[in-house]
Design an enzyme around this catalytic site. Structure first.
Site, PDB file in Angstrom:
ATOM      1  N   GLY A  23      46.096  52.828  42.462  1.00 24.49           N
ATOM      2  CA  GLY A  23      44.890  52.011  42.543  1.00 24.49           C
ATOM      3  C   GLY A  23      44.213  52.222  43.866  1.00 24.49           C
ATOM      4  O   GLY A  23      44.823  52.650  44.847  1.00 24.49           O
ATOM      5  N   ASP A  53      38.631  36.783  44.895  1.00 25.25           N
ATOM      6  CA  ASP A  53      38.359  38.111  44.332  1.00 25.25           C
ATOM      7  C   ASP A  53      39.054  38.300  42.988  1.00 25.25           C
ATOM      8  O   ASP A  53      39.700  39.313  42.743  1.00 25.25           O
ATOM      9  CB  ASP A  53      38.792  39.193  45.323  1.00 25.25           C
ATOM     10  CG  ASP A  53      38.132  40.543  45.011  1.00 25.25           C
ATOM     11  OD1 ASP A  53      37.190  40.566  44.186  1.00 25.25           O
ATOM     12  OD2 ASP A  53      38.574  41.553  45.579  1.00 25.25           O
ATOM     13  N   GLY A  99      41.186  50.283  46.264  1.00 25.38           N
ATOM     14  CA  GLY A  99      40.255  49.167  46.375  1.00 25.38           C
ATOM     15  C   GLY A  99      39.440  49.291  47.630  1.00 25.38           C
ATOM     16  O   GLY A  99      39.506  50.307  48.336  1.00 25.38           O
ATOM     17  N   VAL A 146      46.725  51.776  46.695  1.00 23.33           N
ATOM     18  CA  VAL A 146      48.023  51.284  46.257  1.00 23.33           C
ATOM     19  C   VAL A 146      48.807  52.448  45.646  1.00 23.33           C
ATOM     20  O   VAL A 146      48.287  53.188  44.813  1.00 23.33           O
ATOM     21  CB  VAL A 146      47.868  50.148  45.223  1.00 23.33           C
ATOM     22  CG1 VAL A 146      49.230  49.600  44.839  1.00 23.33           C
ATOM     23  CG2 VAL A 146      46.986  49.050  45.778  1.00 23.33           C
TER      24      VAL A 146
END
Ligand SMILES: *[C@@H]1O[C@H](CO)[C@@H](O)[C@H](O)[C@H]1NC(C)=O
Ligand SMILES: *[C@@H]1O[C@H](CO)[C@@H](O)[C@H](O)[C@H]1NC(C)=O
Length: 996
Positions: free
Chosen positions: A685, A814, A687, A692
């Site tokens: 991932g 978020d 962001g 990640v």
């Protein structure tokens, strides 16, 4: 003294003479006056004239002595009149048969004077009013038949005095109240037919004492009561026991077997409970119908049951559907009579395979195994049953290839195999079932192409092939199907053009082809399908313009052309004036001059532009405002940052529940090895604040653990702050739906740069974003409706914990699908507290006030854009959007929402059906139906209608959930539901969806 007998004699003689001479005339008069009142369309009574002897008239017979009318038999002549009381002057009448006519009015109570009457046969007329109690005086009456009239009221108790009565038939009237116990006195009764009335109360047990009873039918009432244990001993002569459709309860006594003459046992539609009864030695049994009760069984009981029927060699119908029967069907099933024509075990809990030995049932007409848990492959033997007209096995777990059995099944009318796990191809031999009218192979795993032979049976009305993996084109031969009403081939992988021939299926009402890969243009001829009610071509790759011919479709309720590549101007007439009936969204090159089409479907105006600027302007203003605000508060942010940093000096590692054996302090080196030097294939991932990775950490005893590592991108000015916030937020929180942080790492990398990372639980099922929109990246299986609901509940639980159970409360700030991770059980865990804020009462306004974009575009509450401080209401908003996205499949950032319309407005503007149709992947609903199918005992309907119950339930659920989403996303923070309200509503919805 001598004169007296003489006088008596003369009196007698006179009387007798009078009776003979005068009353014959009276009989003629009575019949003539009867005739004068009757409408006689067939002129059956034209020979009835005063000049001839009435004993020779049609339908009349007389006594040998005296020419008195003995019987009046005029059945089936369409005679119509009030039933004349004058007939009661025919004092010698023994038999009155006016059945199958149109006599109306009341039953004359004067009939009670006809003391010689032994037959009153008046079924199938229009008689009304009540049964005269006086008829109870007719001691010679053997047959009393008023079936199929409109008689109301109760059965008079006096009928218990009809001591000669053999047949009492009052079926199909409007009789009500209790059945009088006095009928139990009718010792000669052999037929008691009281079906289809409104009788209620307890069925009098006295009736089971009438040992002469041969035929007992009280079906279709509201009778209650239990059957006596010794029923079969009480009724030794019984041939027909028909108690269907009442409210009888208790156990069905096994003693019924003692009534050895029984031919028909129909106890369907009652509330009988307990084990399935055994019927030994009923040699003449032809029908055994126990469907729709609450009978239960096991494999060994099933064995006994089928075994008990082995001597019933005349058995033609065996129906035990809609009970709670379980276990396997034993091999002894093959001992059933080879005369069997109807075998129905549908809607039970049977498991296992279809037993062997089917081939012997050569007379079988219908074979209904649907809605059970049968599994295994379909036996080839089925192909031997060449009298079969109805083969229904849908909603089971049959697997493997469909055997090529159809060549022989030329009488097949219904072939329903939908909702199984059948694979392989559709055999061409199906074309030889030329009488086929319903073909359901939907929701299986069939592949290959649709053979054109499928369109050979010219009477095909319903074709379900949806939800398979069928490929290739739709054969043009479909055009020969003039009777076809429903064709559903959606959810396949079919391609090619839609054949123009489809425009020749003039009977089509429902045509569903959505979610395939059809291309080319929509054939103009579809506009010729005048009966069309639903046309769904959505989610294909159709091009060209929308044919104007569609304007003509007069009966259309749903026209779904959404998500294709259609272009040009949208037609404006006919059905296109009714916006609730069509859907065009997701066709980016359509345009329209109609303002409402433009507004409703986000279709651009055909001639450019103006409107665009008008929509964009407010957005630009808002963005400029937000930027200004961001800059103005930047200063505050930095001061706050540095203060916080100071406070945390020296405290580099926050550890919360470290894994056993894992070093307390994980170093940059450990992480580098675990992630294979941050290899791209381990990146799971990315962001705003970093990446990640998946990392496999080895520790002490050679054991390993797969964990997720979030590496902060410290080039990002906010990343460091973010790291601190996340560490702080996670330090004390612990909840099953929050991702567990195992440890953190704050050190220098090999280049001497600052390196910060959080080590967290690894979630093998990735993030929710990928699951809702599997098309984007490599797909997993689509989430089911119940899975989505459960994920929504998980997320709400986590947020509820942060808002209400943490002190001070925490706002996540978020929430979005990418921040919801799914573990191996598909339990959702909320992650990424990088923006989290503590909501302490004492916090000065400025400190927690918003700094730039708080959250992600599409999910941020509108007030954040105007600088409101972080709040639980803001989280509620993001949660609401997440819910709407999950259940509509639409991103808030979707292309279609670029021009002013938001996801929320889009959803709130639709009614429930549309939400389900558009957003909802239809499979959400069908999956639900499949998973709950026969476990839902409320649904007693069988056959194709039975989908409706769970369909409605699933649709209702969708609509309820969407309402939660809307309630959480109200524009005004004060009007929004808080997360606790949302959570409890979602839990309630979930509860209502559970099958029991
Ligand atoms: C027959 O009986 C009715 C009353 O039941 C009576 O009014 C009538 O006069 C009688 N005679 C004939 C010929 O119908
Ligand atoms: C069965 O039916 C046959 C023929 O109708 C009859 O002769 C026989 O007596 C019946 N047997 C029983 C047990 O009722």
């Amino acid at each position: 003294m001598i004169n007296i007998p003489l006088l008596l004699l003369s009196c007698f003689l006179f009387h007798h003479f009078h009776a003979i001479s005068c009353n014959t005339n009276t009989d003629t008069d009575v019949l003539l006056s009867f005739k004068s009142q009757v409408t006689d369309p067939k002129n059956a009574l034209s020979g009835w004239s005063a000049h001839s002897n009435h004993c020779n008239w049609y339908g009349v017979t007389c006594t040998k002595v005296g020419n008195r009318v003995q019987s009046l038999n005029l059945p089936g002549l369409s005679l119509s009149a009030n039933l004349s009381p004058h007939l009661s002057n025919l004092t010698f009448l023994q038999s009155l048969d006016l059945s199958n006519n149109k006599f109306h009015g009341q039953i004359p109570k004067d009939f009670a004077h006809l003391s010689l009457l032994s037959v009153i046969n008046l079924p199938s007329n229009n008689l009304s009013g009540t049964l005269p109690p006086q008829l109870g005086h007719l001691h010679r009456l053997k047959i009393l038949d008023f079936s199929a009239n409109k008689i109301t009221g109760q059965i008079p108790q006096s009928f218990g005095n009809l001591s000669s009565l053999e047949n009492l038939s009052l079926a199909r009237n409007g009789l009500e109240g209790e059945i009088p116990a006095e009928l139990g006195n009718l010792a000669n009764l052999s037929t008691l037919q009281l079906s289809e009335n409104n009788f209620s109360g307890k069925f009098p047990s006295s009736i089971f004492n009438i040992s002469s009873l041969v035929f007992l039918s009280v079906t279709g009432n509201h009778l209650t009561g239990k059957l006596p244990q010794n029923l079969g001993l009480f009724l030794p002569n019984l041939e027909n026991l028909i108690l269907a459709t009442n409210m009888f309860e208790g156990v069905i006594p096994n003693s019924i077997s003692n009534a050895s003459h029984l031919q028909v046992i129909d106890l369907a539609n009652n509330k009988f409970t307990g084990p399935i009864p055994l019927f030994y030695n009923l040699k003449n049994l032809t029908k055994l119908i126990l469907g729709h009760n609450n009978l239960s069984s096991t494999t060994s009981l099933n064995f006994q049951f089928f075994n008990s029927l082995r001597n019933s060699t005349k058995l033609q119908e065996l129906r035990i559907h809609e009970n709670h029967l379980a276990g396997e069907l034993p091999k002894s099933f093959a001992n059933l009579s080879s005369n069997l024509q109807h075998f129905c075990v549908s809607d039970n809990f049977f498991i296992g395979k279809i037993p062997q030995g089917m081939y012997k049932f050569q007379n079988l007409i219908s074979f209904s195994f649907e809605i059970n848990y049968f599994a295994g492959v379909l036996p080839q033997e089925l192909g031997a049953l060449n009298n079969l007209q109805n083969l229904a096995i849908y909603r089971n777990r049959f697997s493997g290839e469909i055997p090529d059995i159809f060549g022989n099944l030329t009488n097949l009318n219904t072939l329903a195999m939908g909702n199984n796990q059948l694979s392989g191809r559709i055999h061409q031999s199906i074309g030889q079932c030329t009488r086929l009218s319903i073909l359901d192979l939907g929701m299986n795993r069939l592949g290959g192409t649709i053979p054109k032979e499928i369109f050979q049976p010219s009477g095909l009305r319903i074709l379900y092939l949806e939800g398979n993996s069928l490929q290739g084109p739709l054969p043009p031969k479909v055009g020969t199907m003039k009777q076809l009403e429903t064709m559903d081939i959606s959810d396949n992988e079919m391609s090619g053009n839609i054949p123009v021939e489809i425009g020749e299926c003039f009977g089509l009402k429902w045509l569903m082809m959505a979610r395939n890969k059809f291309n080319g243009s929509i054939p103009t001829k579809i506009g010729n399908l005048a009966s069309l009610e639903t046309l769904d071509l959505s989610l294909n790759s159709l091009t060209g313009s929308i044919p104007e011919s569609l304007e003509k479709l007069e009966y259309i309720q749903i026209l779904n052309l959404s998500f294709n590549h259609l272009e040009g101007e949208v037609p404006v007439k006919g059905l296109f004036t009714n916006f609730s009936k069509f859907d065009l969204q997701g066709n980016n090159q359509l345009c329209s001059l109609n303002k409402e089409i433009v507004q409703n479907f986000g279709v651009p105006v055909c001639v450019a532009v103006k409107t665009k600027r008008r929509i964009l302007l407010p957005i630009i203003l808002a963005v400029v405002g937000a930027i200004a605000l961001f800059i103005s508060t930047l200063f505050v942010f930095w001061t706050m940052m540095s203060r916080e940093k100071k406070r945390k000096e020296g405290k580099t590692s926050v550890s919360s529940a470290p894994l056993k054996g894992l070093p307390q302090n994980i170093t940059y080196g450990d992480i580098r090895i675990a992630t294979d030097n941050f290899a791209a294939e381990n990146l799971i991932g990315k962001g705003a604040f970093g990446s990640v990775y998946k990392g496999v950490f080895s520790f002490s005893a050679g054991e390993t653990a797969t964990l997720a590592v979030k590496v902060l991108d410290l080039q990002q000015s906010k990343a460091s702050k973010n790291f601190n916030a996340e560490c702080e937020a996670l330090k004390n929180v612990r909840h099953r739906n929050l991702v567990k942080v195992i440890t953190s790492c704050s050190s220098l990398d090999y280049n001497g740069e600052e390196f910060k990372a959080l080590v967290m639980q690894f979630m093998p099922n990735g993030n929710l974003n990928l699951k809702i929109h599997p098309g984007d990246e490599e797909s997993g299986s689509i989430l089911t409706l119940m899975q989505r609901l459960s994920i929504a509940i998980d997320v709400a639980s986590a947020v509820d914990y942060l808002h209400h159970d943490c002190d001070p409360p925490i706002a996540h700030c978020d929430l979005k699908p990418a921040n919801v991770l799914l573990d191996e059980n598909m339990t959702a865990h909320v992650v990424d507290f990088g923006l989290a804020r503590f909501l302490s009462q004492n916090t000065p306004e400025k400190q927690s006030s918003t700094l730039g974009l708080k959250g992600s575009i599409g999910y941020i509450a509108p007030e954040y854009g105007f600088g409101s401080k972080a709040s639980t209401e803001g989280d509620a908003y993001s949660f609401g959007i997440l819910v709407l996205e999950m259940f509509t499949g639409k991103r808030p950032t979707d292309e279609m929402f670029k021009e002013g319309l938001s996801l929320r407005e889009f959803v709130s503007g639709m009614d429930e059906n549309e939400v389900v149709m558009i957003g909802g992947d239809r499979r959400l609903i069908e999956d639900y139906g499949y998973s709950t199918q026969s476990s839902n005992r409320d649904d007693h309907s069988s056959g194709f209608g039975s989908n409706t119950h769970w369909m409605c339930k699933a649709e209702e659920c969708m609509a309820d959930v969407i309402r939660v989403g809307l309630s959480c996303t109200a524009d005004q923070p004060k009007e929004r539901w808080n997360i606790r309200e949302a959570l409890s509503k979602l839990q309630a919805i979930n509860h209502s969806m559970l099958p029991f």
